[in-house]
Design a protein around this motif. Structure first.
Motif, PDB file in Angstrom:
ATOM      1  N   ARG A 406       0.796  -1.360  -0.011  1.00 12.72           N
ATOM      2  CA  ARG A 406       0.073   0.121   0.053  1.00 12.72           C
ATOM      3  C   ARG A 406       0.902   1.119  -0.385  1.00 12.72           C
ATOM      4  NH1 ARG A 406      -3.746  -0.591   4.648  1.00 12.72           N
ATOM      5  NH2 ARG A 406      -3.917   1.559   4.209  1.00 12.72           N
ATOM      6  N   LEU A 407       2.069   1.005  -0.349  1.00 14.72           N
ATOM      7  CA  LEU A 407       2.511   1.995   0.074  1.00 14.72           C
ATOM      8  C   LEU A 407       3.538   2.526  -0.807  1.00 14.72           C
ATOM      9  CD1 LEU A 407       4.644   1.565   3.455  1.00 14.72           C
ATOM     10  CD2 LEU A 407       2.963   3.033   3.187  1.00 14.72           C
ATOM     11  N   GLN A 408       3.381   2.081  -2.152  1.00 12.05           N
ATOM     12  CA  GLN A 408       4.073   2.052  -3.594  1.00 12.05           C
ATOM     13  C   GLN A 408       3.714   4.129  -3.700  1.00 12.05           C
ATOM     14  OE1 GLN A 408       3.101   0.345  -6.874  1.00 12.05           O
ATOM     15  NE2 GLN A 408       4.112   0.938  -8.055  1.00 12.05           N
ATOM     16  N   ILE A 409       2.241   4.051  -3.216  1.00 14.49           N
ATOM     17  CA  ILE A 409       2.419   5.692  -4.084  1.00 14.49           C
ATOM     18  C   ILE A 409       3.316   7.216  -2.779  1.00 14.49           C
ATOM     19  CG2 ILE A 409       0.662   7.636  -4.259  1.00 14.49           C
ATOM     20  CD1 ILE A 409      -1.542   5.710  -5.082  1.00 14.49           C
ATOM     21  N   PRO A 410       3.104   6.925  -1.545  1.00 16.67           N
ATOM     22  CA  PRO A 410       4.264   7.454  -0.899  1.00 16.67           C
ATOM     23  C   PRO A 410       5.037   7.316  -0.796  1.00 16.67           C
ATOM     24  CG  PRO A 410       2.486   6.797  -0.029  1.00 16.67           C
ATOM     25  CD  PRO A 410       2.397   6.339  -0.089  1.00 16.67           C
ATOM     26  N   TYR A 411       5.675   6.140  -1.754  1.00 18.90           N
ATOM     27  CA  TYR A 411       7.519   5.963  -1.986  1.00 18.90           C
ATOM     28  C   TYR A 411       7.427   6.851  -3.513  1.00 18.90           C
ATOM     29  CZ  TYR A 411       8.347   3.934   2.425  1.00 18.90           C
ATOM     30  OH  TYR A 411       8.996   3.590   3.935  1.00 18.90           O
ATOM     31  N   LEU A 412       6.755   6.886  -4.137  1.00 17.15           N
ATOM     32  CA  LEU A 412       6.909   7.497  -5.467  1.00 17.15           C
ATOM     33  C   LEU A 412       6.679   8.587  -5.508  1.00 17.15           C
ATOM     34  CD1 LEU A 412       7.217   6.923  -8.358  1.00 17.15           C
ATOM     35  CD2 LEU A 412       4.164   6.566  -8.431  1.00 17.15           C
ATOM     36  N   LYS A 413       6.488   9.274  -4.140  1.00 17.81           N
ATOM     37  CA  LYS A 413       5.866  11.187  -4.171  1.00 17.81           C
ATOM     38  C   LYS A 413       7.736  11.182  -3.657  1.00 17.81           C
ATOM     39  CE  LYS A 413       2.247  12.295  -2.385  1.00 17.81           C
ATOM     40  NZ  LYS A 413       1.442  12.975  -1.555  1.00 17.81           N
ATOM     41  N   VAL A 414       8.182  10.338  -2.677  1.00 17.15           N
ATOM     42  CA  VAL A 414       9.449  10.807  -2.080  1.00 17.15           C
ATOM     43  C   VAL A 414      10.052  10.921  -3.131  1.00 17.15           C
ATOM     44  CG1 VAL A 414      10.628   9.589  -0.559  1.00 17.15           C
ATOM     45  CG2 VAL A 414       8.427   9.730   0.505  1.00 17.15           C
ATOM     46  N   ALA A 415      10.188   9.605  -3.728  1.00 16.18           N
ATOM     47  CA  ALA A 415      11.568   9.642  -5.046  1.00 16.18           C
ATOM     48  C   ALA A 415      11.693  10.590  -5.960  1.00 16.18           C
ATOM     49  CB  ALA A 415      11.446   7.737  -5.685  1.00 16.18           C
ATOM     50  N   ILE A 416      10.046  11.205  -6.311  1.00 18.24           N
ATOM     51  CA  ILE A 416      10.052  12.056  -6.862  1.00 18.24           C
ATOM     52  C   ILE A 416      10.719  13.442  -6.416  1.00 18.24           C
ATOM     53  CG2 ILE A 416       9.040  13.986  -8.221  1.00 18.24           C
ATOM     54  CD1 ILE A 416       7.370  11.145  -9.205  1.00 18.24           C
ATOM     55  N   LEU A 417      10.880  13.231  -5.048  1.00 13.94           N
ATOM     56  CA  LEU A 417      11.140  14.994  -4.371  1.00 13.94           C
ATOM     57  C   LEU A 417      12.378  14.423  -4.254  1.00 13.94           C
ATOM     58  CD1 LEU A 417       8.368  14.668  -1.789  1.00 13.94           C
ATOM     59  CD2 LEU A 417       9.154  17.026  -2.946  1.00 13.94           C
ATOM     60  N   ASP A 418      12.721  13.605  -3.794  1.00 15.45           N
ATOM     61  CA  ASP A 418      14.486  13.735  -3.221  1.00 15.45           C
ATOM     62  C   ASP A 418      15.062  12.525  -3.606  1.00 15.45           C
ATOM     63  OD1 ASP A 418      16.443  13.199  -1.854  1.00 15.45           O
ATOM     64  OD2 ASP A 418      16.127  13.543  -0.222  1.00 15.45           O
TER      65      ASP A 418
END
Length: 810
Positions: A406-418
């Protein structure tokens, strides 16, 4: 060379006085910031120099020539000799920066090459200065990009402290730019070649720049407590991109050059031969991903033909992508909460890329055709492959796989941010996922009957899903609270684990003592026909007395030797006496035997009435023996079977066994002494069931012997039930392996051979100890390499369109 370098032991007193006088005028709050930050930063610099020796020594060992090796060894000696001087100079430069900052004289540090010497012909010096400038500029830009949120807050609060002046990254006295410049000035004292200096810069980046996060956090916390801008919040301007690291190849703004992907953002002075392994893996990943776009016929995920760089098409900014992801995250939270199975989670993981691109299309301006940049698409694919790996990870139970999916979207956002998510092990989002996976690895239904661990991990997942927008600090805070939970649980589990080990150790010591006592008694009575009373005394109370003596005193004690001497003399006393000398010796020995026997019986708490009865029987026996009367004798086994006959039938009656026949059953009972167990089972007491004998060079036998305490293993029973257990203790007596669950409770103990047989059959599987993120990156690199090696060049880009991942392994 500077004057300071020519005379390293001469200190400019006027300069020191200037520094002191300016810093004396610092306000209380600025002094607080200075004290907090410089104490921590000086500690980080100390850690840096503690690791320089090891780094240079490793490089010297791998040097390709004697000359290069000598340069590294010379660098080690130079650093050792001048370390204290350089540390002091760095501290003075940092303190001086605070003084100038308080006076409003601290000039912004610009990322340009330091002033050159006046000798125009020294082009080599220019090259060295250029290399150092690039190194400092690159590490500063990388740190400012990573720390922009907390650094922005420090800047705003320092501006309030000095009365409203402008404070930015370039003139912040604890900013990466000022610290990097201070370190550069300090290490000019080192008379080493440029390669050694670049290694020192790399270590400064790794140990100092990477350790600034807690420095800024503590400064912000203390200033908030003092009432300085408690509500300040960093907001990224709409459409703004995070600053690109220095050394980024110039081309289309915000996009890497063709064939480079996001790897162009790696530090310009980074040397893979001496650099961090994580950076090497990350570079390999980006290169493998970028190699998919080398064909001119590449088709983007949106279905539009274009070059690998997207030249000619307006690119979506990270802010646009984050907006689309946030909408998608809110829409999918309810559906994800219902996705409890791995298959549901896998389906959601594969749909995210397609849904994201659809959402991006909705957000795009109709008058413009825009697309996701190649670098961002690579990031989307990389995160997709990460979560595909998680859903197939053998280390994680299925319930944990479904939660983490379920954490894929938050971690995708993190990867784009940082972009440092995949390159830095210290990234809070990465550490949180590793911590959750490590805790989840030990989870099983049996060990978590109250569901405390499952619910706590679920809470962490839901906290990230609910609270994370663009503040990576959410991961840091959740990691802290989850770590507190894990620590408190570990303390309780360690106590239970210690008790389990102590109980097992106690049982093994007892069994070893019983075996030893049984061997000693049987050596004296096994082949002899003796009176039943003698067999009874030695095989029961005296055997128990030997066990107790061995546990309390040990085999080297006088009491142990006296106990064995009694057994020898007691056996001799029970044999027929044919000469007068034997009769005389027996009469003299009887009082000593009685005294020793009473002492032994009292030690094992023999009942007083039983002692009287036994002494009476022995007295009658010795009277008949001395009178020359015939005495009945039997074997040890005959006497033991007769003694157990009144006890065993009652327990065995349900199986139809009775009398002596039931007593001869090999299964020991609680009434049996160690001698009785051996005699009735025709072997050692408490023996294990026989297992398959493996050859000494068997790979599974070797694997078991190499297991370390702390290793987790999943056991699978015949019905398919699974239990995860940790190797807690290896017995020094029996070499058995004790396994406990996550609560520290004993699950089982296994011999080396038995565990090797289970590992060969697949009913025992060793779980990997490598953190989840590292395992996933290794697997993704192998997958991409396999896809690139096995696919034809024109067909390779087609895999980029698959949802959730780009290069599907065959």
């Amino acid at each position: 060379m500077t004057a300071a370098k020519d005379t390293p032991n001469v200190i400019d007193l006027q300069q020191r006085q200037t520094v002191a006088s300016s810093t004396d005028r610092l306000g209380d709050l600025l002094k607080l910031v200075r004290g907090i930050s410089l104490k921590r930063i000086n500690g980080l610099v100390g850690t840096l120099f503690e690791n320089v020796d090891d780094a240079l020594f490793d490089l010297a060992e791998r040097a390709g020539s004697n000359a290069i090796q000598t340069e590294y060894f010379d660098g080690m000696r130079e650093v050792r000799k001048k370390r204290q001087l350089v540390e002091r100079l760095f501290q003075e430069e940092a303190t001086k920066a605070f003084g100038e900052f308080a006076d409003g004289k601290l000039k912004p540090i610009k990322p340009d090459v330091a002033p050159q010497q006046a000798h125009a012909g020294l082009s080599l010096v220019d090259d060295v200065e250029l290399e150092e400038s690039l190194a400092v500029t690159s590490m500063v830009a990388k740190a400012e990009n990573r720390l922009q949120r907390s650094l922005y807050q420090v800047n705003q609060r320092l501006a309030v402290i000095i009365g409203g002046g402008k404070v930015d990254d370039a003139n912040n006295p604890i900013g990466p730019a000022v610290l990097g410049n201070a370190f550069r000035a300090a290490i000019r004292e080192f008379d080493v070649n440029v390669q050694v200096k670049l290694i020192i810069y790399k270590l400064f980046d790794r140990y100092v720049m990477a350790g600034l996060d807690p420095v800024y956090e503590e400064v912000n916390i203390e200033l908030i407590r003092a009432g300085v801008l408690p509500q300040v919040r960093h907001v990224m301007p709409h459409g703004a991109r995070p600053p690109a690291p220095a050394g980024m190849q110039r081309g289309v703004p915000g996009q890497p050059q063709a064939g480079q992907g996001a790897a162009a953002g790696v530090s310009a002075y980074y040397d893979p031969a001496v650099g961090d392994l994580q950076i090497e893996i990350y570079n390999t990943l980006r290169s493998l991903l970028a190699s998919r776009h080398s064909g001119s016929d590449y088709v983007s995920s949106a279905g539009d033909p274009g070059s690998a760089t997207g030249v000619g098409l307006p690119g979506l900014s990270p802010t646009d992508l984050l907006s689309a992801l946030t909408i998608l995250q809110n829409q999918s939270m309810a559906a994800q909460a219902r996705a409890d199975s791995v298959s549901d989670a896998a389906q959601a993981v594969q749909q995210i890329k397609r849904e994201l691109l659809e959402q991006v299309g909705k957000l795009s301006d109709d008058s413009k055709e825009r697309r996701v940049s190649t670098a961002d698409e690579d990031t989307i694919d990389l995160v997709g492959m990460l979560f595909e790996y998680i859903l197939q990870d053998r280390n994680l139970p299925a319930q944990m796989q479904a939660l983490f999916g379920r954490l894929q979207i938050p971690y995708l956002k993190v990867a784009i941010l940082d972009k440092h998510l995949f390159a830095q092990k210290s990234h809070p989002a990465r550490r949180l996922l590793d911590a959750l996976a490590e805790a989840g690895k030990s989870w099983s239904e049996e060990s978590d009957r109250d569901h405390r661990l499952y619910e706590r991990i679920k809470t962490s997942v839901e906290t990230v899903l609910r609270d994370f927008d663009d503040d990576v600090g959410v991961f840091e805070r959740e990691l802290a609270t989850f770590s507190d939970f894990v620590d408190s649980h570990h303390k309780r589990a360690e106590l239970a684990e210690q008790r389990a080990a102590e109980a097992t150790r106690g049982r093994e010591k007892l069994q070893e003592a019983r075996r030893t006592a049984a061997r000693e008694i049987l050596k004296r009575i096994d082949e002899r026909n003796l009176p039943p009373v003698v067999h009874t005394v030695l095989s029961r109370p005296w055997a128990n007395y030997l066990v107790l003596t061995l546990l309390r005193q040990g085999e080297g004690s006088d009491e142990w030797r006296n106990a064995l001497r009694f057994a020898d003399e007691f056996v001799w006393s029970a044999q027929p006496k044919t000469t007068e000398n034997e009769h005389t010796r027996l009469r003299a020995l009887l009082p000593q035997l009685e005294k020793a026997l009473r002492h032994g019986l009292a030690t094992v708490a023999y009942h007083e009435s039983d002692v009287k009865q036994l002494m009476h029987e022995l007295s009658q026996f010795y009277k008949r023996l001395l009178d020359g009367q015939k005495v009945e004798t039997k074997t040890a086994k005959e006497v033991i079977v007769e003694n157990l006959a009144p006890i065993v039938p009652a327990a065995a009656s349900e199986d139809g066994a009775s009398g002596a026949e039931g007593a001869a059953a090999p299964a020991p009972t609680v009434t049996q002494s160690p001698v009785e167990e051996v005699v009735l089972s025709s072997g050692e007491p408490d023996t294990e069931a026989p297992v398959e004998v493996l050859a000494e060079d068997d790979e599974h036998l070797r694997a078991v012997r190499e297991l370390k305490v702390g290793t987790w293993i999943e056991f699978i029973d015949d019905s398919g039930g699974r239990e995860r257990a940790k190797l807690s203790w290896i017995s020094p007596i029996s070499s058995k392996y004790l396994f406990v669950n996550r609560r520290g409770l004993k699950v089982c103990d296994k011999t080396v051979s038995a565990l090797a047989v289970e590992m060969r059959s697949g009913s025992a599987v060793v779980l990997e100890e490598v953190p989840l993120f590292d395992r996933a990156l290794d697997a993704i690199v192998a997958r991409l390499r396999h896809a690139n090696d096995g696919a034809d060049a024109p067909a390779a880009p087609a895999t980029a369109t698959t949802p959730g991942g780009s290069a599907q392994a065959p």
